[in-house]
Design a protein around this motif. Structure first.
Motif, short mmCIF file in Angstrom:
data_model
loop_
_atom_site.label_atom_id
_atom_site.label_comp_id
_atom_site.label_asym_id
_atom_site.label_seq_id
_atom_site.Cartn_x
_atom_site.Cartn_y
_atom_site.Cartn_z
N ALA A 109 0.83 -1.20 0.00
CA ALA A 109 0.00 0.00 0.00
C ALA A 109 0.87 1.26 0.00
N ALA A 110 1.92 1.26 0.82
CA ALA A 110 2.80 2.43 0.90
C ALA A 110 3.51 2.68 -0.42
N ASN A 111 4.08 1.64 -0.99
CA ASN A 111 4.86 1.83 -2.21
C ASN A 111 4.00 2.07 -3.44
N LEU A 112 2.79 1.54 -3.46
CA LEU A 112 1.85 1.89 -4.52
C LEU A 112 1.56 3.39 -4.48
N ALA A 113 1.24 3.89 -3.29
CA ALA A 113 0.95 5.31 -3.15
C ALA A 113 2.17 6.17 -3.46
N TRP A 114 3.35 5.70 -3.01
CA TRP A 114 4.58 6.48 -3.23
C TRP A 114 4.88 6.63 -4.71
N TRP A 115 4.91 5.50 -5.43
CA TRP A 115 5.30 5.58 -6.84
C TRP A 115 4.24 6.27 -7.69
N ASP A 116 2.98 6.17 -7.29
CA ASP A 116 1.95 6.96 -7.98
C ASP A 116 2.21 8.45 -7.78
N ALA A 117 2.57 8.83 -6.55
CA ALA A 117 2.80 10.25 -6.25
C ALA A 117 4.08 10.77 -6.86
N ASP A 118 5.09 9.91 -7.01
CA ASP A 118 6.41 10.36 -7.47
C ASP A 118 6.63 10.14 -8.96
N ALA A 119 5.69 9.50 -9.64
CA ALA A 119 5.90 9.07 -11.02
C ALA A 119 6.25 10.22 -11.95
N ASP A 120 5.54 11.33 -11.85
CA ASP A 120 5.80 12.45 -12.76
C ASP A 120 7.19 13.05 -12.52
N ASP A 121 7.54 13.25 -11.25
CA ASP A 121 8.85 13.81 -10.93
C ASP A 121 9.97 12.86 -11.34
N TYR A 122 9.75 11.56 -11.13
CA TYR A 122 10.76 10.56 -11.51
C TYR A 122 11.00 10.59 -13.02
N GLN A 123 9.93 10.63 -13.78
CA GLN A 123 10.07 10.67 -15.23
C GLN A 123 10.73 11.96 -15.68
N ALA A 124 10.37 13.08 -15.06
CA ALA A 124 10.98 14.36 -15.44
C ALA A 124 12.47 14.37 -15.16
N GLU A 125 12.88 13.73 -14.06
CA GLU A 125 14.30 13.74 -13.67
C GLU A 125 15.12 12.72 -14.43
N HIS A 126 14.56 11.53 -14.66
CA HIS A 126 15.37 10.43 -15.18
C HIS A 126 14.97 9.96 -16.58
N GLY A 127 13.84 10.45 -17.10
CA GLY A 127 13.35 9.96 -18.38
C GLY A 127 14.33 10.15 -19.52
N GLY A 128 15.05 11.27 -19.51
CA GLY A 128 16.01 11.51 -20.58
C GLY A 128 17.15 10.51 -20.56
N PHE A 129 17.62 10.14 -19.37
CA PHE A 129 18.71 9.17 -19.24
C PHE A 129 18.25 7.76 -19.62
N LEU A 130 17.03 7.42 -19.22
CA LEU A 130 16.51 6.07 -19.46
C LEU A 130 16.06 5.88 -20.91
N GLY A 131 15.61 6.97 -21.55
CA GLY A 131 15.15 6.88 -22.93
C GLY A 131 13.75 6.30 -23.04
N ASP A 132 13.24 6.31 -24.26
CA ASP A 132 11.91 5.76 -24.52
C ASP A 132 11.97 4.27 -24.83
N ALA A 133 13.06 3.83 -25.45
CA ALA A 133 13.21 2.42 -25.81
C ALA A 133 14.68 2.06 -25.71
N ASP A 134 15.18 2.06 -24.48
CA ASP A 134 16.57 1.75 -24.19
C ASP A 134 16.59 0.87 -22.95
N PHE A 135 17.56 0.00 -22.85
CA PHE A 135 17.64 -0.92 -21.70
C PHE A 135 18.88 -0.56 -20.91
#
Length: 283
Positions: free
Chosen positions: A36-62
């Protein structure tokens, strides 16, 4: 960080504010509370996480880890063309889309609807229609023996109460001989503060203390939970679930790599490992 010390301000301020996080503790946390805690956490942090790390992770990169190890070069999963591959704890599913682009039939699971929303956006941007499944890694809604390989790049494993349950589920859905490869924060990092600077070089936490790290609100309810396992814990859990360990990769910090990602930094990376990548096969 000592129990009940106020949570330090930082890059997760938005999620902490949304969830009412006010303190840090080390205490036992069962599966339902952690989920329950981690579901709520990652839902709340998803946008910030993507904004911070999305460029490094890429759209289709492993990308396996903050050190920048990529499956395109490492080939820890082997040849995936034509194979059914499961990504556990996919986040925005960049790894699964890379697998699909390589000719695999990839399926991606994650606990968080917020992260899967970004995964759907990535599918739309790339045209790689990877099937996405919202699921707890301890209870995968997938058929036995339905995958030829499974992987997880910093997904799910540190956030569940029972790593044994996760490994058992992955074993169940894999065919005999299939690889199971996953990366996690190197267990020795548990003993240091979560700090990329000089303060992150001083030991403050016992390596052998498995008490979960918990962020809580004013009522003591968990808002974020992370579990620690030693290297030996992982090896024994894998063997107990029916996996054979064939490699343990501890990536060195690359020369010229200047990116700071949370606690990962050039300062710490040149002194001790930040990531452990376990390469195993189902027996």
């Amino acid at each position: 960080m000592p129990p009940n010390e106020p949570a330090a301000p930082g890059r997760h301020d938005s999620a902490e504010h949304h969830l009412g996080t006010t303190a840090v503790a080390y205490r036992a946390v069962g599966g339902p509370e952690a989920a329950a805690a981690n579901l709520a956490w990652w839902d709340a942090d998803a946008d910030d996480y993507q904004a911070e790390h999305g460029g490094f992770l890429g759209d289709a990169d492993f990308v396996w880890c903050p050190e920048g190890v990529r499956e395109a070069e490492a080939r820890l999963l082997g040849d995936v063309r034509g194979k059914r591959v499961l990504e556990v704890g996919c986040g925005q599913a960049a790894c699964a889309r890379w697998l699909a682009a390589e000719g695999a039939h990839a399926v991606a699971t994650d606990l968080s609807a917020g992260m899967l929303r970004h995964a759907r956006d990535g599918n739309a941007r790339t045209g790689l229609a990877v099937p996405l499944v919202q699921a707890n890694a301890e209870h995968l809604p997938l058929a036995p023996g339905s995958f030829d390989a499974a992987c997880s790049a910093f997904g799910a494993i540190p956030f569940v109460a029972s790593v044994d349950a996760v490994f058992a589920e992955v074993h169940r859905v894999l065919r005999p001989g299939a690889p199971w490869v996953f990366s996690v924060t190197h267990p020795m990092r548990w003993i240091f503060p979560d700090d990329p600077g000089p303060q992150g070089l001083t030991v403050t936490q016992p390596y052998f203390d498995r008490t979960p790290y918990v962020e809580v609100d004013d009522e003591g309810t968990a808002t974020y939970v992370e579990y620690h396992h030693t290297l030996g814990d992982y090896v024994r859990a894998l063997a107990g679930a029916g996996f054979t360990l064939t490699d343990l990769v501890e990536p060195e910090w690359p020369a010229g790599h200047t990116r700071v990602w949370g606690q990962w930094s050039p300062l710490r990376g040149k002194l001790f490992p930040g990531t452990a990548i376990f390469r195993t096969h189902r027996t």
